[in-house]
Design an enzyme around this catalytic site. Structure first.
Site, PDB file in Angstrom:
ATOM      1  N   LYS A 112       0.776  -1.094  -0.054  1.00 16.37           N
ATOM      2  CA  LYS A 112      -0.155   0.011   0.038  1.00 16.37           C
ATOM      3  C   LYS A 112       0.868   1.149   0.028  1.00 16.37           C
ATOM      4  O   LYS A 112       0.532   2.303  -0.653  1.00 16.37           O
ATOM      5  CB  LYS A 112      -1.005  -0.010   1.132  1.00 16.37           C
ATOM      6  CG  LYS A 112      -2.009  -0.826   1.140  1.00 16.37           C
ATOM      7  CD  LYS A 112      -3.216  -0.671   2.006  1.00 16.37           C
ATOM      8  CE  LYS A 112      -4.426  -1.405   1.966  1.00 16.37           C
ATOM      9  NZ  LYS A 112      -5.508  -1.497   3.158  1.00 16.37           N
ATOM     10  N   LYS A 195      -5.480 -10.705  -6.729  1.00 21.24           N
ATOM     11  CA  LYS A 195      -6.602 -10.670  -5.848  1.00 21.24           C
ATOM     12  C   LYS A 195      -7.642  -9.805  -6.275  1.00 21.24           C
ATOM     13  O   LYS A 195      -7.406  -8.543  -6.834  1.00 21.24           O
ATOM     14  CB  LYS A 195      -6.034 -10.320  -4.347  1.00 21.24           C
ATOM     15  CG  LYS A 195      -7.083 -10.303  -3.561  1.00 21.24           C
ATOM     16  CD  LYS A 195      -6.394  -9.829  -2.242  1.00 21.24           C
ATOM     17  CE  LYS A 195      -6.172  -8.294  -1.922  1.00 21.24           C
ATOM     18  NZ  LYS A 195      -5.815  -7.774  -0.694  1.00 21.24           N
ATOM     19  N   LYS A 198     -10.853  -3.843  -4.509  1.00 24.77           N
ATOM     20  CA  LYS A 198     -11.374  -2.506  -5.023  1.00 24.77           C
ATOM     21  C   LYS A 198     -10.538  -1.613  -5.483  1.00 24.77           C
ATOM     22  O   LYS A 198     -10.904  -0.806  -6.189  1.00 24.77           O
ATOM     23  CB  LYS A 198     -12.375  -2.034  -4.057  1.00 24.77           C
ATOM     24  CG  LYS A 198     -11.565  -1.581  -2.542  1.00 24.77           C
ATOM     25  CD  LYS A 198     -12.411  -1.951  -1.468  1.00 24.77           C
ATOM     26  CE  LYS A 198     -11.244  -1.903  -0.545  1.00 24.77           C
ATOM     27  NZ  LYS A 198     -11.623  -2.862   0.831  1.00 24.77           N
TER      28      LYS A 198
HETATM   29  P1  TYM Z   1     -10.850  -6.056   3.937  1.00 26.70           P
HETATM   30  O1  TYM Z   1     -11.743  -4.574   4.364  1.00 26.70           O
HETATM   31  O2  TYM Z   1      -9.631  -5.518   2.888  1.00 26.70           O
HETATM   32  O3  TYM Z   1     -11.517  -7.226   3.485  1.00 26.70           O
HETATM   33  C1  TYM Z   1     -12.469  -7.932   4.337  1.00 26.70           C
HETATM   34  C2  TYM Z   1     -12.321  -9.346   4.314  1.00 26.70           C
HETATM   35  O4  TYM Z   1     -12.445  -9.808   2.822  1.00 26.70           O
HETATM   36  C3  TYM Z   1     -11.411 -10.803   2.534  1.00 26.70           C
HETATM   37  N1  TYM Z   1     -11.126 -10.386   1.164  1.00 26.70           N
HETATM   38  C4  TYM Z   1     -10.787 -11.537   0.517  1.00 26.70           C
HETATM   39  N2  TYM Z   1     -10.921 -12.910   0.690  1.00 26.70           N
HETATM   40  C5  TYM Z   1     -10.645 -13.588  -0.370  1.00 26.70           C
HETATM   41  N3  TYM Z   1     -10.489 -13.053  -1.823  1.00 26.70           N
HETATM   42  C6  TYM Z   1     -10.347 -11.696  -2.008  1.00 26.70           C
HETATM   43  N4  TYM Z   1     -10.080 -11.317  -3.065  1.00 26.70           N
HETATM   44  C7  TYM Z   1     -10.327 -10.745  -0.834  1.00 26.70           C
HETATM   45  N5  TYM Z   1     -10.400  -9.677  -0.789  1.00 26.70           N
HETATM   46  C8  TYM Z   1     -10.728  -9.292   0.569  1.00 26.70           C
HETATM   47  C9  TYM Z   1     -10.402 -10.110   3.650  1.00 26.70           C
HETATM   48  O5  TYM Z   1      -9.387 -11.253   3.624  1.00 26.70           O
HETATM   49  C10 TYM Z   1     -11.127  -9.718   4.872  1.00 26.70           C
HETATM   50  O6  TYM Z   1     -11.145 -10.849   5.613  1.00 26.70           O
HETATM   51  N6  TYM Z   1      -7.436  -5.662   7.897  1.00 26.70           N
HETATM   52  C11 TYM Z   1      -8.863  -6.367   7.332  1.00 26.70           C
HETATM   53  C12 TYM Z   1      -9.925  -5.635   8.346  1.00 26.70           C
HETATM   54  C13 TYM Z   1      -9.872  -5.761   9.742  1.00 26.70           C
HETATM   55  C14 TYM Z   1     -10.169  -7.234  10.490  1.00 26.70           C
HETATM   56  C15 TYM Z   1      -9.975  -6.650  11.831  1.00 26.70           C
HETATM   57  C16 TYM Z   1     -10.293  -8.406  10.021  1.00 26.70           C
HETATM   58  C17 TYM Z   1      -9.800  -4.940  10.508  1.00 26.70           C
HETATM   59  N7  TYM Z   1      -9.486  -5.337  11.666  1.00 26.70           N
HETATM   60  C18 TYM Z   1      -9.824  -7.968  12.648  1.00 26.70           C
HETATM   61  C19 TYM Z   1     -10.494  -9.553  11.016  1.00 26.70           C
HETATM   62  C20 TYM Z   1      -9.943  -8.989  12.375  1.00 26.70           C
HETATM   63  C21 TYM Z   1      -9.071  -5.556   5.842  1.00 26.70           C
HETATM   64  O7  TYM Z   1      -8.586  -4.766   5.477  1.00 26.70           O
HETATM   65  O8  TYM Z   1      -9.839  -6.512   5.420  1.00 26.70           O
END
Ligand code: TYM
Length: 332
Positions: A112, A195, A198
């Protein structure tokens, strides 16, 4: 029941297929067996470029999509992160236990910060994984259902929990990720080795829950495949087709092998058409329900208030214990 925690950033107008298949479907399935806590992590979302108005809207829309997809706000605890100040306080404390180099090794930060450039790479983006650790540890979560991109952050969380426990005495449950292999990473339809995200260069490979079904169908029909024309699952040789198969299997609740068998001898067009149907069959009702929820703000706000109250009470208990352990006075 064991505690489960997970969250998503409200950083787009809609969740996408990767969020849904990689995480949300597991959240829904697991809420029966677990004491589940689902958070809209808006504290995290401000580490990327955002506009306040849009963030506010997206926060509600993300919560609405959780509910519309099947998270039951009575059974599970559903809330917005900024309503629970304990996240930030525990994040601060854990930051004092995190090595600078340790945080610098986070690959998501490296990716990032490279994308954002030096002037938009903030200290908040750098410490993001520490806040994520705080999210999880604050609730003594045992299981964290996420996609594979979060694995390194969960490892950091485990290390911080163990470090705190060994320095100050048993305090935190050491959590583990729940990352089923078949859906751990959903790929971009145009670039099936990257992956689905967005933040991809174009939207052509992205499927969003709230998109117009015509747009979604077009994107699926144009998904990149390969020239050999045979439907089989082989991530290395056939990443595009394998991605479509994995998505289809997940959304139809079947094994990949069974799907391969069903489509043996069919063309890619048939698989894509069937996939477009199962996607709309899943997302159509979620879209409708999301719109209903967003049309009745009062009820949605009530549910989020209730979630915040429950979450705050639990978070305070952990933070009190942490205070005691590290020698901060606990005052009521
Ligand atoms: P975020 O908001 O980017 O994504 C939310 C969830 O979706 C999953 N994900 C995917 N899984 C499979 N294939 C993909 N292409 C894909 N894109 C996204 C992510 O792995 C995630 O599970 N850091 C985290 C948010 C967070 C969090 C937490 C998660 C903050 N605190 C505590 C668990 C526990 C994030 O940016 O997810």
């Amino acid at each position: 029941k064991p505690v489960l925690f997970s969250g998503m950033q409200p950083s787009a107008d809609s969740l996408h297929l990767g969020n849904y298949v990689g995480a949300l479907t597991n959240w829904i399935a697991m809420q029966e067996e677990y004491d589940a806590i689902y958070c809209v992590v808006n504290d995290h979302a401000i580490t990327s470029q955002f506009s306040p108005e849009q963030l506010h809207e997206r926060t509600l829309a993300t919560a609405a999509q959780y509910i519309a997809a099947g998270i039951d706000p009575e059974k599970s605890t559903l809330y917005v992160q900024s309503d629970v100040l304990e996240h930030a306080q525990l994040g601060w404390i854990l930051g004092t236990l995190t090595g600078f180099g340790e945080a610098g090794r986070m690959t998501q930060f490296k990716d990032k910060s490279q994308r954002y450039g030096a002037d938009k790479t903030t200290v908040g983006l750098f410490t993001y994984p520490v806040l994520m650790a705080a999210d999880i540890l604050l609730f003594q979560a045992k299981k964290v259902p996420v996609g594979i991109d979060q694995k390194q952050h969960i490892e950091l969380t485990r290390n911080l929990a163990e470090r705190f426990n060994s320095r100050f005495g048993e305090t935190f449950q050491v959590p583990e990720g729940f990352i089923p292999q078949a859906t751990a990473k959903i790929y971009d339809l145009q670039e099936p080795t990257a992956k689905m995200s967005k933040s991809a260069a174009t939207d052509a490979g992205l499927i969003s829950v709230l998109d117009d079904p015509k747009v979604t169908k077009k994107r699926i029909m144009r998904a990149v495949t390969d020239a050999d024309g045979e439907i089989r699952f082989d991530r290395d040789a056939k990443p595009g087709v394998s991605n479509l198969l994995a998505i289809y299997a997940s959304l139809s609740g079947r094994e990949i092998d069974a799907v391969v068998e069903e489509f043996a001898g069919s063309g890619y067009g048939d698989l894509k058409k069937a996939l477009a149907e199962v996607v709309e069959g899943t997302f159509g009702p979620i879209r409708e329900r999301t719109n209903e929820l967003l049309a009745d703000r009062g009820e949605l706000e009530r549910l989020l208030q209730q979630g915040a109250d429950r979450a705050r009470e639990r978070a305070q208990q952990t933070l009190d214990l942490v205070y005691e352990r590290i020698g901060f006075p606990v005052r009521k």
